[in-house]
Design a protein around this motif. Structure first.
Motif, PDB file in Angstrom:
ATOM      1  N   ILE A  41     -14.990   1.588   9.582  1.00  0.00           N
ATOM      2  CA  ILE A  41     -14.366   1.358   8.273  1.00  0.00           C
ATOM      3  C   ILE A  41     -12.998   2.034   8.206  1.00  0.00           C
ATOM      4  O   ILE A  41     -12.083   1.534   7.544  1.00  0.00           O
ATOM      5  N   TYR A  42     -12.821   3.151   8.932  1.00  0.00           N
ATOM      6  CA  TYR A  42     -11.528   3.837   8.925  1.00  0.00           C
ATOM      7  C   TYR A  42     -10.436   2.973   9.553  1.00  0.00           C
ATOM      8  O   TYR A  42      -9.301   2.974   9.092  1.00  0.00           O
ATOM      9  N   ILE A  43     -10.787   2.242  10.596  1.00  0.00           N
ATOM     10  CA  ILE A  43      -9.805   1.360  11.238  1.00  0.00           C
ATOM     11  C   ILE A  43      -9.396   0.242  10.288  1.00  0.00           C
ATOM     12  O   ILE A  43      -8.208  -0.043  10.120  1.00  0.00           O
ATOM     13  N   TYR A  44     -10.389  -0.367   9.624  1.00  0.00           N
ATOM     14  CA  TYR A  44     -10.072  -1.425   8.659  1.00  0.00           C
ATOM     15  C   TYR A  44      -9.277  -0.871   7.479  1.00  0.00           C
ATOM     16  O   TYR A  44      -8.369  -1.527   6.968  1.00  0.00           O
ATOM     17  N   LEU A  45      -9.614   0.337   7.060  1.00  0.00           N
ATOM     18  CA  LEU A  45      -8.899   0.992   5.963  1.00  0.00           C
ATOM     19  C   LEU A  45      -7.438   1.220   6.370  1.00  0.00           C
ATOM     20  O   LEU A  45      -6.511   0.932   5.598  1.00  0.00           O
ATOM     21  N   PHE A  46      -7.242   1.705   7.593  1.00  0.00           N
ATOM     22  CA  PHE A  46      -5.885   1.961   8.074  1.00  0.00           C
ATOM     23  C   PHE A  46      -5.084   0.659   8.161  1.00  0.00           C
ATOM     24  O   PHE A  46      -3.960   0.575   7.676  1.00  0.00           O
ATOM     25  N   ILE A  47      -5.666  -0.361   8.780  1.00  0.00           N
ATOM     26  CA  ILE A  47      -4.959  -1.640   8.947  1.00  0.00           C
ATOM     27  C   ILE A  47      -4.627  -2.256   7.593  1.00  0.00           C
ATOM     28  O   ILE A  47      -3.507  -2.733   7.360  1.00  0.00           O
ATOM     29  N   THR A  48      -5.581  -2.225   6.677  1.00  0.00           N
ATOM     30  CA  THR A  48      -5.373  -2.819   5.353  1.00  0.00           C
ATOM     31  C   THR A  48      -4.229  -2.134   4.621  1.00  0.00           C
ATOM     32  O   THR A  48      -3.312  -2.793   4.117  1.00  0.00           O
ATOM     33  N   PHE A  49      -4.247  -0.807   4.561  1.00  0.00           N
ATOM     34  CA  PHE A  49      -3.210  -0.104   3.809  1.00  0.00           C
ATOM     35  C   PHE A  49      -1.882  -0.071   4.555  1.00  0.00           C
ATOM     36  O   PHE A  49      -0.828   0.003   3.923  1.00  0.00           O
ATOM     37  N   PHE A  50      -1.897  -0.177   5.877  1.00  0.00           N
ATOM     38  CA  PHE A  50      -0.653  -0.302   6.622  1.00  0.00           C
ATOM     39  C   PHE A  50       0.030  -1.623   6.270  1.00  0.00           C
ATOM     40  O   PHE A  50       1.244  -1.665   6.043  1.00  0.00           O
ATOM     41  N   GLN A  51      -0.746  -2.696   6.215  1.00  0.00           N
ATOM     42  CA  GLN A  51      -0.191  -3.999   5.846  1.00  0.00           C
ATOM     43  C   GLN A  51       0.336  -3.980   4.413  1.00  0.00           C
ATOM     44  O   GLN A  51       1.394  -4.546   4.129  1.00  0.00           O
ATOM     45  N   ILE A  52      -0.395  -3.342   3.515  1.00  0.00           N
ATOM     46  CA  ILE A  52       0.074  -3.246   2.125  1.00  0.00           C
ATOM     47  C   ILE A  52       1.378  -2.468   2.072  1.00  0.00           C
ATOM     48  O   ILE A  52       2.323  -2.855   1.373  1.00  0.00           O
ATOM     49  N   GLY A  53       1.465  -1.369   2.820  1.00  0.00           N
ATOM     50  CA  GLY A  53       2.703  -0.584   2.859  1.00  0.00           C
ATOM     51  C   GLY A  53       3.853  -1.342   3.477  1.00  0.00           C
ATOM     52  O   GLY A  53       5.009  -1.169   3.083  1.00  0.00           O
ATOM     53  N   LEU A  54       3.555  -2.210   4.428  1.00  0.00           N
ATOM     54  CA  LEU A  54       4.593  -2.969   5.103  1.00  0.00           C
ATOM     55  C   LEU A  54       5.125  -4.119   4.245  1.00  0.00           C
ATOM     56  O   LEU A  54       6.318  -4.396   4.230  1.00  0.00           O
ATOM     57  N   PHE A  55       4.232  -4.763   3.507  1.00  0.00           N
ATOM     58  CA  PHE A  55       4.635  -5.946   2.738  1.00  0.00           C
ATOM     59  C   PHE A  55       4.647  -5.730   1.230  1.00  0.00           C
ATOM     60  O   PHE A  55       4.896  -6.665   0.482  1.00  0.00           O
ATOM     61  N   GLY A  56       4.386  -4.524   0.770  1.00  0.00           N
ATOM     62  CA  GLY A  56       4.325  -4.249  -0.664  1.00  0.00           C
ATOM     63  C   GLY A  56       5.688  -3.934  -1.242  1.00  0.00           C
ATOM     64  O   GLY A  56       6.049  -2.772  -1.412  1.00  0.00           O
ATOM     65  N   PHE A  57       6.468  -4.957  -1.525  1.00  0.00           N
ATOM     66  CA  PHE A  57       7.790  -4.761  -2.121  1.00  0.00           C
ATOM     67  C   PHE A  57       7.662  -4.672  -3.633  1.00  0.00           C
ATOM     68  O   PHE A  57       6.740  -5.197  -4.223  1.00  0.00           O
ATOM     69  N   GLY A  58       8.606  -4.003  -4.255  1.00  0.00           N
ATOM     70  CA  GLY A  58       8.618  -3.912  -5.703  1.00  0.00           C
ATOM     71  C   GLY A  58       7.993  -2.637  -6.227  1.00  0.00           C
ATOM     72  O   GLY A  58       7.700  -2.527  -7.401  1.00  0.00           O
ATOM     73  N   GLY A  59       7.760  -1.666  -5.369  1.00  0.00           N
ATOM     74  CA  GLY A  59       7.216  -0.390  -5.814  1.00  0.00           C
ATOM     75  C   GLY A  59       5.707  -0.418  -5.972  1.00  0.00           C
ATOM     76  O   GLY A  59       5.028  -1.375  -5.595  1.00  0.00           O
ATOM     77  N   GLY A  60       5.198   0.669  -6.552  1.00  0.00           N
ATOM     78  CA  GLY A  60       3.755   0.844  -6.695  1.00  0.00           C
ATOM     79  C   GLY A  60       3.085  -0.211  -7.541  1.00  0.00           C
ATOM     80  O   GLY A  60       1.996  -0.692  -7.202  1.00  0.00           O
ATOM     81  N   TYR A  61       3.727  -0.604  -8.628  1.00  0.00           N
ATOM     82  CA  TYR A  61       3.122  -1.627  -9.489  1.00  0.00           C
ATOM     83  C   TYR A  61       3.053  -2.970  -8.775  1.00  0.00           C
ATOM     84  O   TYR A  61       2.137  -3.752  -9.001  1.00  0.00           O
ATOM     85  N   GLY A  62       4.014  -3.218  -7.903  1.00  0.00           N
ATOM     86  CA  GLY A  62       3.979  -4.440  -7.113  1.00  0.00           C
ATOM     87  C   GLY A  62       2.867  -4.425  -6.079  1.00  0.00           C
ATOM     88  O   GLY A  62       2.354  -5.470  -5.679  1.00  0.00           O
ATOM     89  N   MET A  63       2.486  -3.230  -5.638  1.00  0.00           N
ATOM     90  CA  MET A  63       1.415  -3.091  -4.649  1.00  0.00           C
ATOM     91  C   MET A  63       0.024  -3.234  -5.252  1.00  0.00           C
ATOM     92  O   MET A  63      -0.926  -3.529  -4.534  1.00  0.00           O
ATOM     93  N   LEU A  64      -0.096  -3.003  -6.539  1.00  0.00           N
ATOM     94  CA  LEU A  64      -1.434  -2.977  -7.147  1.00  0.00           C
ATOM     95  C   LEU A  64      -2.203  -4.272  -6.939  1.00  0.00           C
ATOM     96  O   LEU A  64      -3.403  -4.249  -6.658  1.00  0.00           O
ATOM     97  N   SER A  65      -1.528  -5.403  -7.066  1.00  0.00           N
ATOM     98  CA  SER A  65      -2.245  -6.662  -6.878  1.00  0.00           C
ATOM     99  C   SER A  65      -2.673  -6.833  -5.423  1.00  0.00           C
ATOM    100  O   SER A  65      -3.757  -7.354  -5.150  1.00  0.00           O
ATOM    101  N   LEU A  66      -1.832  -6.393  -4.487  1.00  0.00           N
ATOM    102  CA  LEU A  66      -2.214  -6.442  -3.068  1.00  0.00           C
ATOM    103  C   LEU A  66      -3.412  -5.543  -2.797  1.00  0.00           C
ATOM    104  O   LEU A  66      -4.347  -5.931  -2.096  1.00  0.00           O
ATOM    105  N   ILE A  67      -3.372  -4.333  -3.352  1.00  0.00           N
ATOM    106  CA  ILE A  67      -4.481  -3.393  -3.153  1.00  0.00           C
ATOM    107  C   ILE A  67      -5.761  -3.975  -3.737  1.00  0.00           C
ATOM    108  O   ILE A  67      -6.813  -3.952  -3.096  1.00  0.00           O
ATOM    109  N   GLN A  68      -5.683  -4.519  -4.951  1.00  0.00           N
ATOM    110  CA  GLN A  68      -6.874  -5.086  -5.586  1.00  0.00           C
ATOM    111  C   GLN A  68      -7.436  -6.254  -4.765  1.00  0.00           C
ATOM    112  O   GLN A  68      -8.635  -6.345  -4.550  1.00  0.00           O
ATOM    113  N   THR A  69      -6.560  -7.126  -4.309  1.00  0.00           N
ATOM    114  CA  THR A  69      -7.013  -8.270  -3.514  1.00  0.00           C
ATOM    115  C   THR A  69      -7.754  -7.806  -2.267  1.00  0.00           C
ATOM    116  O   THR A  69      -8.811  -8.343  -1.928  1.00  0.00           O
TER     117      THR A  69
END
Length: 191
Positions: free
Chosen positions: A2-30
């Motif tokens: 689960i740690y590997i999936y957690l790392f990959i998921t949040f790395f992708q969110i950090g890489l493609f999450g433009f627009g600041g933290g509020y812009g990332m929320l929908s990506l994180i939720q999805t």
């Protein structure tokens, strides 16, 4: 695993999450609610509320709490959940860290070239204009009042504005101290 999936998921969110933290929320939720089912919708809503109340950027706070909750919901111990929290936070920040290191190295290498110097020469007036525009946008009747509505509040606000400008620009007083001084003066004079 689960740690590997957690790392990959949040790395992708950090890489493609433009627009600041509020812009990332929908990506994180999805990702954490709908794709991986690590959290329920109500848990994610609680995490967003907590992230808004705690100091720091909301995207990073959300990643921290999501990592902890995902591992905790998987039935692991609190120590393991703390590791999940650190994994998600690090993974979210890592793309920005890598990009900033690359940009810094490129800047240090090319900062004395005429093209880069011309770019920064052109940016200085734009930055000054943006700061001036932000200042003018804050100079509203709600913040300064008007001489006809409340002359005392208007002139005190103008005096505090001028004192802050002179104090930080010419007397080199720490801006944080100036904020404290002006808050105290505003409390005493305008309350």
């Amino acid at each position: 695993m689960i740690y590997i999936y957690l790392f990959i998921t949040f790395f992708q969110i950090g890489l493609f999450g433009f627009g600041g933290g509020y812009g990332m929320l929908s990506l994180i939720q999805t990702e954490v609610v709908h794709r991986w089912h690590w959290l329920s919708t109500s848990e994610f809503t609680d995490i967003v509320a907590i992230s808004q109340m705690t100091p720091g950027p909301i995207g990073i706070n959300s990643a921290t709490y999501c990592g902890y909750t995902a591992i905790h919901n998987a039935g692991m111990s609190n120590t393991m959940a703390i590791l999940g929290s650190a994994t998600a936070t690090f993974a979210l920040v890592l793309p920005s860290l890598i990009l900033m290191i690359i940009i810094s190295k490129m800047f240090m290498k090319y900062m004395n070239t005429p093209a880069v110097q011309s770019i920064f020469t052109g940016l200085r007036p734009a930055v000054a204009g943006l700061l001036g525009a932000a200042t003018l946008l804050l100079m509203t009747p709600e913040n300064f009042s008007t001489p006809s509505e409340s002359p005392w509040q208007f002139w005190i606000s103008c005096a505090l504005f001028a004192a802050t400008f002179i104090g930080t620009m010419f007397l080199k007083i720490n801006p944080i101290k100036m904020i404290g001084y002006c808050a105290a003066a505003g409390l005493l004079l305008l309350y």
